[in-house]
Design an enzyme around this catalytic site. Structure first.
Site, PDB file in Angstrom:
ATOM      1  CG  ASP A  53      -1.533  -1.130   1.689  1.00 26.29           C
ATOM      2  OD1 ASP A  53      -1.688  -1.964   0.929  1.00 26.29           O
ATOM      3  OD2 ASP A  53      -2.196  -1.203   2.780  1.00 26.29           O
TER       4      ASP A  53
ATOM      5  CG  PHE B  71      -0.131  -3.396   9.302  1.00 29.12           C
ATOM      6  CD1 PHE B  71       1.358  -4.048   9.310  1.00 29.12           C
ATOM      7  CD2 PHE B  71      -1.170  -4.244   9.571  1.00 29.12           C
ATOM      8  CE1 PHE B  71       1.307  -5.432   9.262  1.00 29.12           C
ATOM      9  CE2 PHE B  71      -0.943  -5.426   9.570  1.00 29.12           C
ATOM     10  CZ  PHE B  71       0.235  -6.183   9.263  1.00 29.12           C
TER      11      PHE B  71
ATOM     12  CD  GLU C 160      -6.788  -5.059   3.984  1.00 31.29           C
ATOM     13  OE1 GLU C 160      -6.325  -5.597   4.764  1.00 31.29           O
ATOM     14  OE2 GLU C 160      -6.741  -4.950   2.932  1.00 31.29           O
TER      15      GLU C 160
END
Ligand code: FRU
Length: 494
Positions: free
Chosen positions: A52, A108, A232
């Site tokens: 990402d 993350f 997400e």
């Protein structure tokens, strides 16, 4: 004495400039970034695994792009934030890794903001901090069977994003006992910070005066939304309609459950009252109908004078991202896009337009007419007028590999079944179908890099992004049902 010297220095200056200018026909530069399938005008990491895009923020003339990074391998692993900087969204300079795992976990996805009023106290009012808000993933906690192993942490920079310091009081938000509790996207909205957070099968909104203390405000999870996989990477931002009315957009990436299988990003249009998001959308809407645009979000702090809502996505799909046929590095980002609302029948929808800065990559341009054309370059932008109801373009190479894009009745179809290497995963050799809906296709724009195609109908009213791995570049196209076209050779960015 004066004359010959200035003549000589003039020649020298000319030579320096002439040598540093890339020749127009040159498509690639650095041999390091010249491996087979290495994208030449898309962002990719110097080596190893990327997923990402994270922490995108504009600050003092620079666009920052952070990304999920595993520096020790070419598959997903303990996550860090890689970092790159651009002044034009097109050319990127790789930076040292910005965030490393620590005692709270690996790093993350998340976002970054310019804390202009220094609400966090982590900088000063004269030198406001950039603040990154990310998810800590505690793999040990996960292994031990806990349900609170994802928490939110922050880090700050007071040197234009060059170095980052973790906040001593981390984590700033802990999980109420839900395993999937991640990907904070933070924005300054009406005098407070709002965090959109993906919490399993909903988006939770939190507010804060200072980025350090967070209060839960509301949850969003309409019954009819797409729930094929975990939610997400949310993003919440306002956009104006062409009539000047303000709407709020909420992005939710889901994996799996996308329209082509695996990963995709759905979005909702509605209103945000400072606490709660409500939607006027009545059915599932996809930001991109291709298989390979995931976890994308938008830049924060883009100046009002620019006014654009700028987006970039991860150009892959969790179905096969770890086994695509590249070695030294894995994954690239989409081209950057500007998001705009347009009227789609009775309702509004989102268009994704390639940013105008990409035009500077064009070198030679040629007209295309007739039903066949030779393609001498591998990095291409193609533009066509759509004249008939249906159309078909077939890309071919010397290996007899073919990539087919069609409009057939109510659908746009991209068939990559015979496009090149596809056998690394059964899910890859697919035919991707998108309903045209109310859109009257008038023009078509395509971007082709070494391992991707991005399709934009009517300046992005319908977008479709797909990876391809042809054994040699497509050197021929056959065209049906399209009017005059143009091919632009593009320069590489490295
Ligand atoms: C989306 C995602 C995020 C998570 C990150 C981990 O692709 O699963 O939800 O933060 O990747 O790398």
């Amino acid at each position: 004495m004066k004359k010959p010297l200035s003549w000589l220095s003039g020649l020298l200056i000319f030579l320096v400039f002439a040598c540093s200018e890339k020749p127009d026909t040159q498509e690639t530069s650095s041999s390091e970034f010249d491996e087979p399938f290495r994208p030449q005008f898309h962002f990719s990491p110097p080596s190893n695994w990327m997923n990402d895009p994270n922490g995108m923020v504009y600050w003092e003339g620079e666009y920052h792009l952070f990304y999920q990074y595993h520096p020790d391998g070419n598959t997903w692993g303990p996550m860090h934030w890689g970092h790159a900087i651009s002044e034009d969204l097109v050319h990127w300079e790789h930076q040292p890794i910005a965030l490393f795992p620590d005692e709270h976990g690996t790093i993350f996805s998340g976002s970054a903001v310019a804390d202009i009023k220094n609400t966090s106290g982590l900088g000063t009012e004269e030198n406001p901090p950039l603040v990154a808000i990310f998810t800590y993933h505690d793999a040990e906690g996960e292994k031990a069977g806990r349900d609170d192993f994802q928490t939110q942490g922050i880090a700050f920079s007071t040197d234009k994003g060059r170095t980052w310091t973790k906040y001593e009081g981390n984590p700033v938000l802990t999980s109420p006992g839900i395993k999937d509790f991640r990907d904070p996207k933070v924005a300054w909205i009406d005098g407070q910070w709002i965090m959109s957070l993906a919490v399993k099968d909903r988006i939770s909104f939190y507010s804060s005066p200072n980025l350090l203390d967070w209060t839960h405000e509301s949850d969003f999870a309409p019954e009819w939304a797409a729930y094929g996989g975990v939610w997400e990477c949310p993003d919440l931002f306002p956009l104006k309609t062409p009539d000047g009315e303000e709407k709020w957009i909420l992005f939710v990436s889901i994996n799996p459950g996308g329209p082509q299988g695996g990963s995709a990003t759905q979005y909702f249009i509605g209103d945000f009252d400072g606490k709660k998001f409500t939607t006027e959308t009545k059915e599932v809407m996809w930001l991109d109908w291709g298989a390979d645009n995931y976890a994308g979000v938008t830049w924060s702090n883009v100046p009002e004078s620019d006014g654009r809502r700028l987006f970039i996505g991860w150009m892959s799909n969790w179905q096969y991202a770890e086994v695509v046929p590249t070695e030294n590095w894995r994954s690239a980002m989409t081209i950057p896009r500007s998001l705009e609302l347009f009227k789609d029948g009775e309702f509004y929808a989102l268009a994704s337009k390639p940013v105008k800065e990409l035009n500077k990559l064009r070198s030679a341009s040629k007209n295309i007419s007739g039903s066949e054309a030779d393609l001498t370059h591998e990095l291409l932008e193609l533009e066509f007028a759509v004249t008939g109801e249906d159309f078909r373009i077939e890309f071919q190479n010397e290996e007899n590999e073919r990539l087919i894009l069609e409009k057939s009745g109510e659908y746009i179809v991209l068939d990559r079944g015979l496009s090149g290497i596809t056998d690394f995963k059964a899910d890859f050799a697919n035919t991707q179908t998108a309903p045209v809906g109310n859109i009257q296709a008038k023009n078509l724009r395509l971007f082709i890099d070494r391992s991707s195609i991005e399709v934009f109908i009517n300046d992005g009213e319908l977008a479709l992004t797909a990876l391809i791995f042809p054994n040699s570049h497509y050197n021929k196209i056959q065209i049906q049902g399209l009017g005059n076209g143009k091919v632009h050779h593009l320069k590489g960015i490295w």
